[in-house]
Write a protein that holds these residues in place. Structure first.
Motif, PDB file in Angstrom:
ATOM      1  N   LEU A 239      37.274  44.511  51.594  1.00 45.37           N
ATOM      2  CA  LEU A 239      36.212  43.504  51.652  1.00 45.37           C
ATOM      3  C   LEU A 239      35.836  43.042  50.251  1.00 45.37           C
ATOM      4  N   LEU A 240      35.748  43.974  49.312  1.00 43.43           N
ATOM      5  CA  LEU A 240      35.419  43.611  47.936  1.00 43.43           C
ATOM      6  C   LEU A 240      36.514  42.725  47.329  1.00 43.43           C
ATOM      7  N   SER A 241      37.777  43.048  47.598  1.00 42.23           N
ATOM      8  CA  SER A 241      38.891  42.227  47.113  1.00 42.23           C
ATOM      9  C   SER A 241      38.833  40.836  47.717  1.00 42.23           C
ATOM     10  N   ALA A 242      38.529  40.756  49.011  1.00 44.06           N
ATOM     11  CA  ALA A 242      38.457  39.458  49.681  1.00 44.06           C
ATOM     12  C   ALA A 242      37.344  38.594  49.083  1.00 44.06           C
ATOM     13  N   LEU A 243      36.218  39.217  48.746  1.00 41.19           N
ATOM     14  CA  LEU A 243      35.123  38.453  48.149  1.00 41.19           C
ATOM     15  C   LEU A 243      35.514  37.915  46.776  1.00 41.19           C
ATOM     16  N   ILE A 244      36.201  38.739  45.987  1.00 44.86           N
ATOM     17  CA  ILE A 244      36.630  38.282  44.661  1.00 44.86           C
ATOM     18  C   ILE A 244      37.609  37.117  44.785  1.00 44.86           C
ATOM     19  N   LEU A 245      38.464  37.151  45.801  1.00 51.55           N
ATOM     20  CA  LEU A 245      39.415  36.059  46.016  1.00 51.55           C
ATOM     21  C   LEU A 245      38.734  34.820  46.588  1.00 51.55           C
TER      22      LEU A 245
END
Length: 675
Positions: free
Chosen positions: A339-345
């Motif tokens: 989820l954190l990676s998706a937000l950064i992307l």
């Protein structure tokens, strides 16, 4: 006395130099061979080269040594921390940790700085003793090299030491050091690809020239072309100094039993886990973006997901030192990191941030430039040109650019695949706004010319556009001479050296360029000739004796062509039908849907087809004369019928050209249909 006994313990110092001193000796030998011996023995046929930095002389090798030997020294000197028995032994000595760290740091500093400054001194002696060397440089460059190498090497050494405090395995320590150096590059290039893929107007092409400056690993490839600057050294020096107290703080908190563990601090584990995971997220997305069929956006998302899963699993295996990592908390943690990676992307490319739809108000714009950064080669290095002359505050020009920009935003064009761009999007628009608040706003678009023809025509017919697009500002500078070469025959060339003729030619060429219509700028026909303007060189490099600028002489440049005729120079560039024995045609079908390719005159294609039944030949002088007057430029297409043409000269070189089927005259179509 206490400092010498504890912080500078002679026993440990002697032991370090006895056990690991070979690294310092090898470092010294490699530096001596790569710099003083190289510049003393290099011969270039008696030609000398003025250089402004010693990194221009085999500099890639110098940086390679600066990023490898200090890392090895950091690993070997602090090897006792990564192994169980040596760790117990050293930490059982009657010395505090700050004493151990200090004496090992002093050992490393000595093994790094002594070879560098010995090499600097020997280089100075070679410079003073040699009468004639291949490289000419000032004495200050020698000291600058020593300072630069010292800072680079100490940065690498202290980075290795600081990383070693958080890593409990020597191999993983070395890999982590280089991963940290390459991580900014991975983020720079791959995250840029992500932004290009999902963020409309992102100026991706402007970033690559800066990427090699943010990693010493890539700096190795650019050091001879881009000089070392003070700001760069200050940053690396500051980081090297910052790592010293950081190493003391981390070492004081590190547990002795953490030796042989992958990660020594609990706080570092989630950072390591997420860093490795997100790196593989980017790599996976980029890989599947490259290999995906055109228009398959889902492959990129699949690459992100697959990279995230693989990255998380690999990180867990490294941390736990086993492939048996499954437990009930694995999936929730994976979901959290995902989820954190998706937000950064997602956040940088989200519509609600307003980036894609932003067009500045006319009152907020100070000036505008079209095109990216420009570089020039001076004294052996690439330097970014001052872009101030390329900006314009002409209200008509500003209004035309804003109108085009607004039309692009309003048209709601689909995002292009960065790997497989649509061939119909044939016009590149790169806008740089200087705003009144001091900021620079940049946008880059690839658009279909047919849809924006009216706005492009209004812009490209303005003098402010043509001055920058065709570099007419160079025509206002002093020119030594002009060489003109025919487009279809490299043997047809003339030379203009008279100052009066040079001045007349420049003025006429500038007028013809500025008078071009929009249709003439987009003409698919090859130019009649190319003019090479030679300027006085400001460089001390003998391999760059002059500065040269090339300009097309298009068939529509009536003033220039008329001047060439008046001065009896035109016929010297012209190839007539009487000089051609015959013409040969070979039909070429281009049919590659989804895979556009460049089509241009290909000598190997027609020469390899001479025995084919598709080949047609003619000696018709009228037809040959028509061919000499029309040569199409290359173009990128998925489907087309073209004819590769060879004009067989009676003497001299043969001429190769290409025409599309619609370019053929009735006579040409007639003989080709007969065959």
């Amino acid at each position: 006395m206490i400092f010498n006994r504890l912080f500078c313990n002679r026993g440990i110092l002697f032991q370090n130099f006895r056990q690991h001193g070979w690294l310092g000796i090898l470092f010294l030998l490699t530096l001596l061979f790569s710099l003083p011996l190289y510049i003393a023995t290099e011969r270039r046929g008696g030609i000398t080269q003025h250089i402004t930095s010693l990194f221009e002389a085999n500099g890639e090798t110098h940086i390679l040594f600066a990023i490898t030997f200090p890392v090895a020294m950091g690993i070997f000197l602090f090897r006792y921390m990564q192994s169980g028995a040596p760790s117990d032994l050293f930490h059982g000595l009657p010395l505090k940790r700050k004493h151990l760290l200090t004496v090992n740091l002093l050992s490393g500093f000595g093994m790094i700085l002594i070879p560098i400054w010995l090499t600097t001194a020997i280089t100075g002696w070679v410079w003073a003793a040699q009468d004639r060397m291949a490289f000419i440089f000032d004495g200050s460059e020698i000291w600058m090299w020593g300072l630069s190498m010292s800072i680079y090497s100490l940065f690498m050494f202290m980075l290795t030491v600081a990383v070693g405090m958080c890593i409990g395995q020597s191999v993983l320590q070395g890999l982590t050091v280089y991963a940290i150096l390459l991580l900014p590059v991975v983020f720079w290039f791959i995250f840029t690809l992500h932004l290009q893929h999902y963020l409309f107007g992102y100026p991706y092409g402007d970033m690559s020239s800066y990427a090699e400056k943010i990693s010493l690993v890539l700096r190795m490839a650019s050091i001879s072309r881009f000089p070392v600057v003070d700001g760069e050294l200050i940053i690396y020096a500051a980081l090297a100094v910052l790592f010293i107290p950081l190493a003391y703080v981390l070492y004081a908190k590190r547990k002795v039993e953490s030796a042989t563990q992958a990660i020594t601090f609990t706080l570092v584990k989630p950072i390591f886990r997420f860093g490795l995971m997100f790196t593989l997220v980017l790599i996976g997305g980029a890989y599947f973006t490259v290999i995906a069929p055109p228009g398959s956006a889902g492959w990129t998302i699949f690459g992100y997901i697959l990279g995230g899963i693989v990255g998380y699993i690999v990180a867990e295996m490294i941390i736990r030192k086993t492939w048996l990592i499954w437990n009930v908390r694995l999936l929730p943690k994976l979901a959290l990191y995902g989820l954190l990676s998706a937000l950064i992307l997602y956040v940088p490319v989200a519509d609600w941030n307003g980036y894609a739809a932003r067009v500045p108000e006319v009152n907020d714009v100070k000036s505008i430039k079209l095109g990216g950064d420009r570089y020039t080669y001076v004294n052996g290095v690439n330097q970014r040109m001052d872009d101030h002359p390329f900006y314009s505050d002409n209200p008509e020009f500003v209004g035309a650019v804003l109108a085009l920009h607004q039309k692009i935003i309003d048209s709601d064009l689909p995002l292009l695949d960065p790997v497989n761009p649509d061939d119909d999007y044939d016009e590149s628009v790169y806008i740089s706004y200087k705003l009144n608040n001091g900021k620079v706003m940049k946008r880059k678009y690839q658009i279909p010319e047919t849809e924006f023809r009216q706005e492009l025509m209004a812009l490209k017919q303005l003098e402010d556009y043509k001055k920058v697009a065709y570099d007419t500002y160079k025509l206002d500078e002093d020119i030594l001479s002009i060489g003109i070469r025919s487009t279809i025959s490299s043997y047809r060339k003339i030379y203009i050296g008279s100052p009066d003729q040079v001045r007349e030619f420049k003025e006429l060429l500038k007028q013809d360029i500025l008078d071009q219509t929009y249709e003439e700028q987009r003409s698919p026909w090859q130019s009649f000739a190319y003019a090479e303007l030679n300027q006085e060189s400001h460089s001390k490099d003998p391999y760059q004796p002059r500065e040269m600028w090339n300009y097309e002489i298009k068939p529509s440049y009536d003033r220039v062509i008329g001047w060439l005729k008046e001065n009896k120079l035109y016929d010297q560039l012209l190839v007539t039908a009487d000089e051609i024995a015959s013409a040969q045609f070979v039909k070429q079908e281009i049919d590659s849907p989804g895979n556009p390719q460049w089509v241009f005159a290909q000598p190997e294609y027609i020469d390899g087809s001479l025995g084919s039944s598709k080949q047609v030949a003619t000696k018709n002088k009228k037809m040959i004369s028509d061919l000499l007057e029309r040569q199409r430029s290359g173009e990128r297409t998925e489907k087309a019928t073209v004819y590769q043409i060879k004009l067989n000269a009676i003497r001299g070189e043969n001429i190769y050209m290409m025409l599309k089927e619609e370019d053929l005259t009735e006579e040409m179509k007639a003989i080709l249909s007969e065959k």
